[in-house]
Motif scaffolding. Structure first.
Motif, PDB file in Angstrom:
ATOM      1  N   UNK A 116     -36.464  34.756  -0.080  1.00 27.24           N
ATOM      2  CA  UNK A 116     -36.612  35.309   1.266  1.00 27.24           C
ATOM      3  C   UNK A 116     -36.154  34.317   2.334  1.00 27.24           C
ATOM      4  N   UNK A 117     -36.520  33.048   2.134  1.00 28.01           N
ATOM      5  CA  UNK A 117     -36.105  32.019   3.098  1.00 28.01           C
ATOM      6  C   UNK A 117     -34.586  31.955   3.188  1.00 28.01           C
ATOM      7  N   UNK A 118     -33.929  31.852   2.031  1.00 31.24           N
ATOM      8  CA  UNK A 118     -32.479  31.634   2.046  1.00 31.24           C
ATOM      9  C   UNK A 118     -31.708  32.895   2.424  1.00 31.24           C
ATOM     10  N   UNK A 119     -32.239  34.079   2.074  1.00 29.10           N
ATOM     11  CA  UNK A 119     -31.587  35.310   2.524  1.00 29.10           C
ATOM     12  C   UNK A 119     -31.619  35.398   4.049  1.00 29.10           C
ATOM     13  N   UNK A 120     -32.727  35.019   4.633  1.00 32.61           N
ATOM     14  CA  UNK A 120     -32.830  35.025   6.096  1.00 32.61           C
ATOM     15  C   UNK A 120     -31.900  33.987   6.709  1.00 32.61           C
ATOM     16  N   UNK A 121     -31.898  32.794   6.126  1.00 31.85           N
ATOM     17  CA  UNK A 121     -31.085  31.689   6.654  1.00 31.85           C
ATOM     18  C   UNK A 121     -29.602  32.031   6.611  1.00 31.85           C
ATOM     19  N   UNK A 122     -29.160  32.689   5.535  1.00 37.88           N
ATOM     20  CA  UNK A 122     -27.739  32.973   5.345  1.00 37.88           C
ATOM     21  C   UNK A 122     -27.333  34.339   5.877  1.00 37.88           C
ATOM     22  N   UNK A 123     -28.199  34.977   6.639  1.00 44.19           N
ATOM     23  CA  UNK A 123     -27.875  36.310   7.156  1.00 44.19           C
ATOM     24  C   UNK A 123     -26.826  36.260   8.258  1.00 44.19           C
ATOM     25  N   UNK A 124     -26.628  35.104   8.881  1.00 41.15           N
ATOM     26  CA  UNK A 124     -25.555  34.949   9.868  1.00 41.15           C
ATOM     27  C   UNK A 124     -24.197  34.867   9.165  1.00 41.15           C
ATOM     28  N   UNK A 125     -23.141  34.849   9.949  1.00 40.58           N
ATOM     29  CA  UNK A 125     -21.779  34.892   9.403  1.00 40.58           C
ATOM     30  C   UNK A 125     -21.306  33.465   9.103  1.00 40.58           C
ATOM     31  N   UNK A 126     -21.569  32.995   7.895  1.00 44.03           N
ATOM     32  CA  UNK A 126     -21.173  31.648   7.486  1.00 44.03           C
ATOM     33  C   UNK A 126     -20.004  31.700   6.499  1.00 44.03           C
ATOM     34  N   UNK A 127     -19.231  30.610   6.482  1.00 48.95           N
ATOM     35  CA  UNK A 127     -18.137  30.460   5.518  1.00 48.95           C
ATOM     36  C   UNK A 127     -18.559  29.651   4.301  1.00 48.95           C
ATOM     37  N   UNK A 128     -19.602  28.857   4.449  1.00 47.96           N
ATOM     38  CA  UNK A 128     -20.037  27.926   3.411  1.00 47.96           C
ATOM     39  C   UNK A 128     -21.549  27.835   3.394  1.00 47.96           C
ATOM     40  N   UNK A 129     -22.107  27.649   2.202  1.00 45.77           N
ATOM     41  CA  UNK A 129     -23.541  27.399   2.073  1.00 45.77           C
ATOM     42  C   UNK A 129     -23.736  26.118   1.261  1.00 45.77           C
ATOM     43  N   UNK A 130     -24.425  25.138   1.825  1.00 46.37           N
ATOM     44  CA  UNK A 130     -24.637  23.862   1.159  1.00 46.37           C
ATOM     45  C   UNK A 130     -26.127  23.567   1.047  1.00 46.37           C
ATOM     46  N   UNK A 131     -26.507  23.019  -0.094  1.00 47.05           N
ATOM     47  CA  UNK A 131     -27.869  22.519  -0.294  1.00 47.05           C
ATOM     48  C   UNK A 131     -27.771  21.045  -0.625  1.00 47.05           C
ATOM     49  N   UNK A 132     -28.539  20.216   0.078  1.00 45.62           N
ATOM     50  CA  UNK A 132     -28.554  18.767  -0.152  1.00 45.62           C
ATOM     51  C   UNK A 132     -29.945  18.361  -0.626  1.00 45.62           C
ATOM     52  N   UNK A 133     -30.009  17.825  -1.838  1.00 38.85           N
ATOM     53  CA  UNK A 133     -31.275  17.375  -2.421  1.00 38.85           C
ATOM     54  C   UNK A 133     -30.978  16.251  -3.405  1.00 38.85           C
ATOM     55  N   UNK A 134     -32.037  15.655  -3.935  1.00 37.20           N
ATOM     56  CA  UNK A 134     -31.890  14.689  -5.026  1.00 37.20           C
ATOM     57  C   UNK A 134     -32.740  15.182  -6.193  1.00 37.20           C
ATOM     58  N   UNK A 135     -32.054  15.615  -7.254  1.00 35.87           N
ATOM     59  CA  UNK A 135     -32.756  16.147  -8.420  1.00 35.87           C
ATOM     60  C   UNK A 135     -33.513  15.032  -9.132  1.00 35.87           C
ATOM     61  N   UNK A 136     -34.713  15.306  -9.621  1.00 42.10           N
ATOM     62  CA  UNK A 136     -35.424  14.259 -10.375  1.00 42.10           C
ATOM     63  C   UNK A 136     -34.729  14.005 -11.705  1.00 42.10           C
ATOM     64  N   UNK A 137     -34.581  12.760 -12.095  1.00 41.62           N
ATOM     65  CA  UNK A 137     -33.944  12.461 -13.385  1.00 41.62           C
ATOM     66  C   UNK A 137     -34.865  12.855 -14.532  1.00 41.62           C
ATOM     67  N   UNK A 138     -34.293  12.919 -15.718  1.00 47.31           N
ATOM     68  CA  UNK A 138     -35.119  13.192 -16.901  1.00 47.31           C
ATOM     69  C   UNK A 138     -36.238  12.164 -16.986  1.00 47.31           C
ATOM     70  N   UNK A 139     -37.466  12.639 -17.167  1.00 43.00           N
ATOM     71  CA  UNK A 139     -38.613  11.747 -17.233  1.00 43.00           C
ATOM     72  C   UNK A 139     -39.257  11.489 -15.890  1.00 43.00           C
ATOM     73  N   UNK A 140     -38.696  12.047 -14.797  1.00 44.85           N
ATOM     74  CA  UNK A 140     -39.271  11.848 -13.470  1.00 44.85           C
ATOM     75  C   UNK A 140     -40.190  12.998 -13.098  1.00 44.85           C
ATOM     76  N   UNK A 141     -40.144  13.444 -11.815  1.00 39.77           N
ATOM     77  CA  UNK A 141     -40.961  14.574 -11.367  1.00 39.77           C
ATOM     78  C   UNK A 141     -40.680  15.806 -12.222  1.00 39.77           C
ATOM     79  N   UNK A 142     -41.642  16.695 -12.249  1.00 37.09           N
ATOM     80  CA  UNK A 142     -41.428  18.005 -12.862  1.00 37.09           C
ATOM     81  C   UNK A 142     -40.334  18.717 -12.057  1.00 37.09           C
ATOM     82  N   UNK A 143     -39.201  19.074 -12.682  1.00 41.77           N
ATOM     83  CA  UNK A 143     -38.069  19.632 -11.922  1.00 41.77           C
ATOM     84  C   UNK A 143     -38.212  21.111 -11.588  1.00 41.77           C
TER      85      UNK A 143
END
Length: 672
Positions: free
Chosen positions: A338-365
């Motif tokens: 719901x969050x991302x559908x609302x966020x991307x409801x405008x007329x965009x050419x690109x959608x980017x997500x910036x995060x840092x994935x936990x490595x194996x053995x780190x946080x529960x992914x």
């Protein structure tokens, strides 16, 4: 050789292998034959790794035997001092038999499971992928062993390109429909005309080409004689060639890999309007800063999108772009969607997500899995190209990357390389759109390489006479001697006085220019004073003639326009903001001839200081159309004299008020 055979087997090669070695009984379990004549059949390809002194005669034997082609691993040719003659002997011995190399690692066809390499360069499986074409082997190793989910179809090391060039390999590989992109690493371009033809073929097939150029060189000794040479060195001209062909130029192997993934896995990007989401404020700020630095446009959400978005965001979070959803990424999939559908409801050419994935053995992914999958679904529902940029290159697990690729979310590794990859995808789309509007003749590179590269400069009066005959406006002038000033009464004052000598570069630095002289008497006095000064400072030149010309009174701004012949490349046009500070400003654009007036106009308008010619802050507008016309006529002059043209420069080309033209007030022309 044992390693090469073992690698060939490991790849899965099913053809027959023969080994010729008169000193060994067997290699890698294969019985050795004493000579080429003992081969039981004519090989399709021979891999040559023998002492340097034996290569030429062996190549001759293989050619006479009818071998289809040779990969020559042996070094010690043109890459070594004095090796050019030996390399030429190799080419002559080969005759019509093509030779890749010498001094090359070899090649691998991962799609058809055949490898002819000096060592193990990785193993890639799949039905399609990028073709790697490199001057050397190290670049192929970097890409071949990188754990980045980049599918590779071919890996080709060219070495010295004595016979087979990057263009030749491109031409062949482009006929394979399984090749989805090409990555070039080039340290030299022996045949730019052939590369342009191959680039045109790639453009018409819609195959992206990513290029990394190594081994930049200086502009050479002509830099001391003109601004153009110092402002448009060989690396700048190479970049102009790449832009002409629609190639995306990158700075490193890692940027190349991320760019290739963006071009291969995402739908074609159609614009710069970007929606950027993250689960951390720091990532949103850094990502936003970097995205805008690379030309992406991060407009705020519309009121309707903001209103809908805030229904689903945590209370402490507000709608924005970049968007930080904070701890909401731990919410169930439906809430994230719901969050991302609302966020991307405008007329965009690109959608980017910036995060840092936990490595194996780190946080529960799990939270990262949920929010990235929701983002992919929302972008897919809108038909928007989407990418996930992991801030750290090392920490995005392979299983996560493969899942994202399956969801049409491009997994990019490293904030810097990832953002550049997205910007490169935008740039590729823009270049492709431009190429689609141009004919094959406008893209291909004519062969202007056969003319002279040594010659003499015309003095300024003679150079301006050439410009005048070409239809370029120049000031009215007369040539006088220091003791004879006939003709000054024909001029309208004020005037400028310049010493005339083809060997006198940068006249203003030597006091060989006097400006704003209001009367004939003042001009005569300036001529005599200049003659005395130059006789003392540069006595060897024996300057006797002086150019007196009317000053241009209604200039709005100045441009530098230069054309010079580049060895093996042809004619390069440079435009920039002009005057004596041109080299300090370095605000220029370089194109390879021929080009259309529209392309020249776009280059002029791309200059950072172009607003000074376009009415910035109430200034009068300049006659840009007249300036473009003058530049086009200079290009036509160079092309018409291609066999003897070396260099021409107008600095400055004074751009007058709109509708009043453009005038070349200083000029240098060098002809062979």
């Amino acid at each position: 050789m044992t390693t090469a055979i073992e690698y060939c087997r490991a790849i899965g090669f099913r053809g027959r292998l023969h080994v010729v070695n008169p000193r060994r009984a067997e290699i890698a379990g294969i019985a050795c034959l004493p000579n080429v004549a003992s081969l039981p059949e004519v090989p399709d390809v021979a891999y040559v790794a023998v002492p340097n002194t034996s290569v030429v005669e062996l190549i001759r034997e293989l050619s006479r035997f009818g071998v289809g082609g040779v990969i020559c691993h042996t070094a010690g040719f043109s890459e070594m001092h004095g090796g050019e003659r030996y390399q030429q002997a190799l080419v002559e011995a080969a005759g019509d038999m093509p030779v890749i190399g010498p001094n090359c690692p070899g090649m691998v066809n991962f799609l058809d499971r055949s490898a002819f390499m000096m060592d193990n360069f990785g193993n890639h499986e799949g039905s399609s992928g990028v073709a790697l074409i490199s001057s050397g082997g190290s670049y192929l190793l970097d890409i071949g062993y990188a754990d980045r989910s980049l599918p590779v179809s071919y890996s080709v090391g060219l070495g010295n390109q004595a016979m087979v060039s990057a263009a030749d390999v491109m031409n062949a590989i482009l006929d394979d429909a399984r090749v989805s992109a090409i990555n070039l690493y080039l340290e030299g371009i022996p045949d730019p005309v052939a590369l342009a033809a191959a680039g045109l073929k790639a453009a018409r097939k819609g195959i992206p080409v990513v290029v990394l150029k190594g081994g930049r060189t200086t502009a050479g000794r002509r830099a001391a004689q003109s601004h153009t040479a110092s402002l448009a060195g060989d690396d700048v001209v190479m970049s102009a060639l790449f832009r002409r062909l629609g190639f995306v130029q990158v700075r490193s192997a890692t940027e190349a890999m991320e760019t290739l993934k963006m071009l291969m896995f995402a739908p074609r990007v159609r614009g710069r309007r970007t929606a950027l989401a993250s689960t951390g404020g720091t990532y949103a700020v850094q990502g936003g800063d970097m995205a805008e630095a690379y030309g992406l446009e991060l407009g705020p959400p519309s009121p309707s999108a903001s209103k809908e978005l805030e229904k689903y965001l945590p209370a402490l979070v507000h709608s924005a772009n970049p968007l930080d959803i904070s701890f909401a990424h731990y919410d169930p999939l439906e809430q994230n969607l719901n969050i991302y559908k609302s966020f991307l409801s405008d007329d965009y050419d690109l959608a980017l997500m910036v995060m840092c994935y936990p490595p194996d053995g780190g946080f529960d992914p799990t939270g990262w899995d949920i929010t990235s999958s929701a983002f992919a679904q929302a972008a897919g529902g809108r038909g928007i190209p989407a990418a996930f940029i992991n801030t750290i290159p090392e920490d995005l697990p392979g299983k996560v990357r493969e899942r994202m690729i399956g969801e049409n979310l491009v997994p990019l590794m490293g904030m810097e390389d990832g953002m550049r990859a997205v910007a490169n995808a935008v740039r590729f789309s823009e270049l492709a759109d431009q190429l689609a509007l141009r004919t094959d003749e406008e893209i291909a590179l004519p062969d202007y390489r056969t003319g002279s590269t040594e010659g003499a400069a015309l003095d300024e009066a003679a150079a301006k006479a050439e410009l005048g005959r070409a239809g370029i406006s120049v000031p009215r002038s007369v040539v006088v001697k220091h003791d004879q000033t006939d003709g000054l009464d024909k001029l309208t004052f004020p005037v400028v006085v310049k010493a005339l000598s083809a060997e006198l570069a940068h006249k203003s630095d030597l006091g060989a220019v006097a400006l704003r002289l209001g009367t004939p008497e003042a001009a005569l006095k300036a001529v005599r004073a200049m003659a005395d000064k130059l006789q003392q400072s540069v006595p060897d030149l024996s300057i006797r003639n002086f150019l007196v010309e009317e000053m241009v009174q209604d200039g709005v701004g100045e441009l530098l326009v230069g054309i010079r012949r580049i060895d093996a490349m042809g004619l390069a046009l440079t435009v920039g903001m002009g005057g004596t500070d041109a080299e300090l400003l370095r605000d220029t654009a370089t194109l390879l001839l021929p080009v259309s007036p529209e392309t020249i106009g776009a280059a002029v308008r791309s200059l950072k200081l172009f607003p000074l010619l376009d009415g910035w802050r109430g200034r009068p507008k300049g006659d840009v159309d007249a300036a473009v016309n003058a530049i086009q006529k200079l290009a036509e002059l160079a092309i018409a004299n291609e066999n003897r043209f070396i260099e021409a420069e107008i600095n400055p080309l004074i751009v007058c008020r709109e509708g009043q033209g453009a005038v070349a007030v200083d000029a240098v022309i060098r002809l062979g």
